[in-house]
Design an enzyme around this catalytic site. Structure first.
Site, PDB file in Angstrom:
ATOM      1  N   CYS A  87       0.828  -1.197   0.000  1.00  0.00           N
ATOM      2  CA  CYS A  87       0.000   0.000   0.000  1.00  0.00           C
ATOM      3  C   CYS A  87       0.871   1.260   0.000  1.00  0.00           C
ATOM      4  O   CYS A  87       1.523   1.551  -0.992  1.00  0.00           O
ATOM      5  CB  CYS A  87      -0.978  -0.050   1.173  1.00  0.00           C
ATOM      6  N   HIS A 190      -3.670  -5.640   0.967  1.00  0.00           N
ATOM      7  CA  HIS A 190      -3.006  -5.855   2.261  1.00  0.00           C
ATOM      8  C   HIS A 190      -2.901  -7.336   2.618  1.00  0.00           C
ATOM      9  O   HIS A 190      -3.831  -7.888   3.218  1.00  0.00           O
ATOM     10  CB  HIS A 190      -3.780  -5.119   3.352  1.00  0.00           C
ATOM     11  N   GLU A 192      -1.145  -8.537   4.967  1.00  0.00           N
ATOM     12  CA  GLU A 192      -1.040  -8.694   6.424  1.00  0.00           C
ATOM     13  C   GLU A 192      -2.410  -8.700   7.100  1.00  0.00           C
ATOM     14  O   GLU A 192      -2.546  -9.130   8.225  1.00  0.00           O
ATOM     15  CB  GLU A 192      -0.127  -7.602   7.008  1.00  0.00           C
TER      16      GLU A 192
END
Lengths: 223, 90
Positions: A87, A190, A192
């Site tokens: 990002c 994302h 994560e």
């Protein structure tokens, strides 16, 4: 034991999520590093997480990209160390010149935050090697400046593309790009936030898990 | 012959080139045309920056700022162009 640095710039906010996944989900030795403290030659991989470094002033990632820390990270990247930008981290890598192109304000022009599907176009990087070729997985996106642009799409190595719909107007639906040495990867989604099933809404899957597993395997066994 | 140093304000603006400008398009559609200003064909958005610089002349001040903007990547040449709008004493 391989050690991963997770960089925190002023305004980074995805750092603790990345540290959590690396340490607790895939079990990699991970250190949260304040950007000014980063020194090249110290770590085996670098992750630049998402957030709003320097408040997105000037352009997302533009100020962090010119920091002294990035000069150190560029030295490591040129030495072959895996460098991942998520990002805002992707925006920093593009602005620093480690990856080609640019990330422009979304089209339509608004901040978007939701789960999407992405295709893994390149499974030959240290971050994507455990994905099947062209595997389609889900991850969340949350960005205002994610519209990837480059003059000639044929000149770049596309790692991820949005599958189904193109949420931000990126050229050729590009969601992530790698360098030709394979060791630098940036993506807008994302991984994560999609590495554990407890975080995944109904109808989606934890599409980021294999990215972290790939990194762990790459650090242990080469790539 | 020594040149005297002066202080100049250089006005620059960064605009997009070759890619869509959704901010400009939205302002045009939903603010300009929606309010009946139909003679406006297009709106271009951009980012303004002003640099106050010590320099020997206006042209040297512009040259210095252009060089700074390129080397510090104040604009991204892949997608932006830099326009010097003007210079004045500061």
């Amino acid at each position: 034991m391989p050690r991963v640095a997770v960089i925190r710039f002023p305004g980074t906010n995805g750092d603790l999520d990345v540290v959590h996944v690396l340490r607790n989900v895939v079990g990699v030795d991970t250190e949260l590093v304040w950007y000014d403290d980063y020194r090249h030659g110290t770590y085996d991989a670098v992750v630049i997480p998402g957030g709003f470094s320097y408040g997105d002033w000037l352009r997302a990632g533009a100020i962090a990209a010119r920091s002294w820390a990035m000069k150190e990270i560029i030295m490591d990247a040129e030495g072959g160390i895996p460098v991942l930008g998520i990002c805002n981290g992707f925006q920093v890598l593009v602005e620093a010149g480690l990856l080609p192109g640019a990330l422009l304000p979304n089209d339509p022009p608004r901040f978007i935050t939701r789960w999407i599907w992405v295709r893994v176009n390149d499974s030959r990087t240290p971050f994507t090697r455990l994905y099947e070729s062209n595997e389609v997985v889900s991850m969340p996106i949350a960005h205002g400046e994610g519209r990837y642009f480059i003059d000639n799409v044929d000149e770049i190595r596309v790692a991820f593309t949005y599958f189904g719909e193109n949420p931000n107007g990126s050229i050729a639906s590009i969601a992530g790009v790698a360098n030709y040495s394979s060791n630098v990867l940036g993506l807008m989604p994302h991984p994560e936030r999609s590495a554990e099933s407890v975080l995944v809404p109904r109808g989606f899957m934890p599409g980021g898990f294999k990215l972290w597993l790939s990194l762990r395997e790459s650090l242990r066994g080469g790539w | 012959m020594s040149e005297t140093q002066g202080r100049y304000l250089v006005h620059v603006i960064i605009t997009l080139k070759g890619s869509r400008d959704p901010e400009g398009e939205t302002i045009h559609r939903d603010l300009v045309i929606a309010n009946g200003f139909n003679s406006i064909n297009r709106v271009i958005s951009g980012k303004y920056l002003g640099f106050v610089v010590e320099s020997s002349s206006e042209s040297e001040a512009i040259k210095y700022v252009k060089d700074l903007c390129t080397r510090a990547r104040i604009y991204n040449p892949t997608v932006h162009k830099l326009l010097v709008l003007g210079v004045e004493g500061a």
